[in-house]
Design an enzyme around this catalytic site. Structure first.
Site, PDB file in Angstrom:
ATOM      1  N   HIS A 144       0.909  -1.142   0.097  1.00 17.00           N
ATOM      2  CA  HIS A 144       0.074  -0.256  -0.043  1.00 17.00           C
ATOM      3  C   HIS A 144       1.068   1.335   0.054  1.00 17.00           C
ATOM      4  O   HIS A 144       1.773   1.374   0.811  1.00 17.00           O
ATOM      5  CB  HIS A 144      -0.873   0.001   1.181  1.00 17.00           C
ATOM      6  N   GLU A 203       0.336   4.053   1.262  1.00 18.79           N
ATOM      7  CA  GLU A 203       0.752   4.754   2.492  1.00 18.79           C
ATOM      8  C   GLU A 203       1.808   4.115   3.517  1.00 18.79           C
ATOM      9  O   GLU A 203       2.855   4.817   3.974  1.00 18.79           O
ATOM     10  CB  GLU A 203      -0.517   4.820   3.376  1.00 18.79           C
ATOM     11  N   CYS A 244      -7.505   6.510  11.546  1.00 18.58           N
ATOM     12  CA  CYS A 244      -7.664   7.926  11.639  1.00 18.58           C
ATOM     13  C   CYS A 244      -9.543   7.856  12.211  1.00 18.58           C
ATOM     14  O   CYS A 244      -9.948   7.026  12.050  1.00 18.58           O
ATOM     15  CB  CYS A 244      -7.567   8.690  10.250  1.00 18.58           C
ATOM     16  N   SER A 246      -9.187   0.684  -2.490  1.00 15.48           N
ATOM     17  CA  SER A 246      -9.335   1.625  -1.271  1.00 15.48           C
ATOM     18  C   SER A 246      -9.425   0.764  -0.105  1.00 15.48           C
ATOM     19  O   SER A 246     -10.380   0.164   0.208  1.00 15.48           O
ATOM     20  CB  SER A 246     -10.846   2.579  -1.474  1.00 15.48           C
ATOM     21  N   SER A 294     -13.101   7.923   0.258  1.00 13.03           N
ATOM     22  CA  SER A 294     -12.554   8.496  -0.954  1.00 13.03           C
ATOM     23  C   SER A 294     -13.775   8.639  -1.826  1.00 13.03           C
ATOM     24  O   SER A 294     -13.465   8.829  -3.146  1.00 13.03           O
ATOM     25  CB  SER A 294     -11.447   7.797  -1.471  1.00 13.03           C
TER      26      SER A 294
HETATM   27  S1  SF4 Z   1      -6.974  10.736   3.900  1.00 16.10           S
HETATM   28 FE1  SF4 Z   1      -9.114  10.485   5.077  1.00 16.10          FE
HETATM   29  S2  SF4 Z   1      -8.829   8.201   5.288  1.00 16.10           S
HETATM   30 FE2  SF4 Z   1      -6.900   8.876   4.762  1.00 16.10          FE
HETATM   31  S3  SF4 Z   1      -5.828   9.487   6.976  1.00 16.10           S
HETATM   32 FE3  SF4 Z   1      -6.637  11.366   6.101  1.00 16.10          FE
HETATM   33  S4  SF4 Z   1      -8.475  11.342   7.145  1.00 16.10           S
HETATM   34 FE4  SF4 Z   1      -7.949   9.294   7.419  1.00 16.10          FE
END
Ligand code: SF4
Length: 351
Positions: free
Chosen positions: A143, A145, A213, A241, A286
């Site tokens: 991923h 991230e 988050c 996603s 998203s």
């Molecule tokens: S983009 Fe949205 S889902 Fe991703 S860390 Fe930030 S707030 Fe959370």
């Protein structure tokens, strides 16, 4: 986001036992980090003109990406594909320092749309690395991230892909380890992984605050409540996603008899609705609301016109735009500089 041409009256209104209804989870859809990242690309196009390059998908949603492509965004996998001197936007999922350096080496004008909540995890990785901790990063292999976070402390980070990885983890000093996580995981599965890690490493340190988050957590809490009453759950969002796919898993875990992910309403299959009185609907962080509305329209054609929201939290978080976009070409502050697409903080309304 524009609507997708709908194929109305595709689904048939077949009889079921009981009244047909939809339970619509709230919160759902766009989070503050996604909203900010999409606005960043739109503003970069307005400000600098097309093309604007974007490294990776700005957010993991095919409708958002194809809409921005039509406006002049060009999505690339790596900065090496971008002509020298161009503008490039880094996606909401964040990048490693090596990517930032690669962009600088090509004299690219970089706009960093990394979600501030991902940046927070990057900072934690750097800080714990400087304190000689070994970092156990819970997240999904491959991923974007995870790649970005690992890139901030590559020598000291071990990826923990799932609870099954825990027995095989090797560390140098079991008393000096900390766990961090990807922001979009299943809360329950992550806590199980942490429990297993702590069994192996009793002195395991926690991150200073949750890395998963608020948006991921809130959407999972809402779908848990919906799933308990729904025979079918439809999750709108793309296959890549992470938080969307987790919503399908959570729905099944918390009582939905079936749960499916769709990018578009046209993917809903008639047979999914056989014998179903209550349909739960939600969407990943998203996903623009227009795609949910189209699902509701199609469900209404099939007799599910009675829609009730199941609200488990209110969200009003907003982030500043990337600093490169907070002022217009003349140096004036942009009126959208504090985040949301049309939203304003109350105290701003009279200004
Ligand atoms: S983009 Fe949205 S889902 Fe991703 S860390 Fe930030 S707030 Fe959370």
């Amino acid at each position: 986001m524009p609507r997708v041409p709908a194929l109305r009256n595709r689904l048939k209104d077949t009889p079921v036992v009981g009244a047909k209804r939809v339970l619509l989870a709230a919160p759902r859809g766009y989070c503050a980090g996604v909203d900010r990242a999409v606005i960043a690309v739109e503003k970069a196009l307005e400000r600098f003109g097309a093309p604007v390059y974007v490294r990776k998908q700005i957010v993991h949603n095919i409708h958002v990406v194809s809409t921005l492509e039509k406006k002049g965004a060009i999505f690339v996998d790596e900065v090496g594909e971008v002509p020298e001197g161009s503008h490039i936007v880094f996606s909401a999922h964040g990048v490693s320092p090596a990517v930032v350096q690669g962009a600088a080496d090509r004299q690219l004008e970089a706009i960093d749309a990394t979600c501030p909540l991902v940046t927070k995890v990057h900072r934690e990785a750097v800080r714990f690395s400087k304190q000689d901790f070994e970092i156990l990063l819970i997240g999904h292999h491959g991923h974007e991230e995870v790649e970005g976070t690992m890139g901030h402390a590559p020598e000291r980070t071990t990826l923990v892909n799932s609870p099954a990885d825990v027995p095989n983890i090797v560390v140098n000093n079991p008393d000096h380890v900390v766990w961090l996580s990807q922001t979009t995981l299943s809360v329950d599965e992550t806590m199980e992984t942490v429990r297993l890690l702590r069994e192996r490493f009793p002195n395991l340190q926690d991150p200073p605050s949750d890395d998963i988050c608020y948006a991921t957590t809130n959407r999972q809490v809402a779908i848990k409540k919906v799933a308990a009453e729904a025979e079918l759950v439809i999750v709108v969002g793309s296959a890549n996603s992470s938080n969307t796919v987790r919503l399908v898993d959570v729905a099944l875990e918390y009582g939905a008899k079936a749960a499916y992910r769709v990018d578009y309403a046209s993917e809903i299959q008639q047979e999914w609705l056989d014998g179903v009185a209550t349909v739960g609907v939600t969407s990943g962080a998203s996903v623009p609301e227009v795609l949910v509305q189209e699902v509701l329209d199609d469900l209404a054609d099939a007799g599910y016109g009675d829609v009730s929201q199941v609200v488990t939290a209110e969200e009003d978080l907003m982030f500043s735009l990337p600093k490169e976009l907070r002022k217009d070409a003349e140096g004036n502050a942009d009126e959208r500089g504090l985040g949301g697409r049309v939203r304003q903080l109350d105290w701003q309304k009279d200004r």
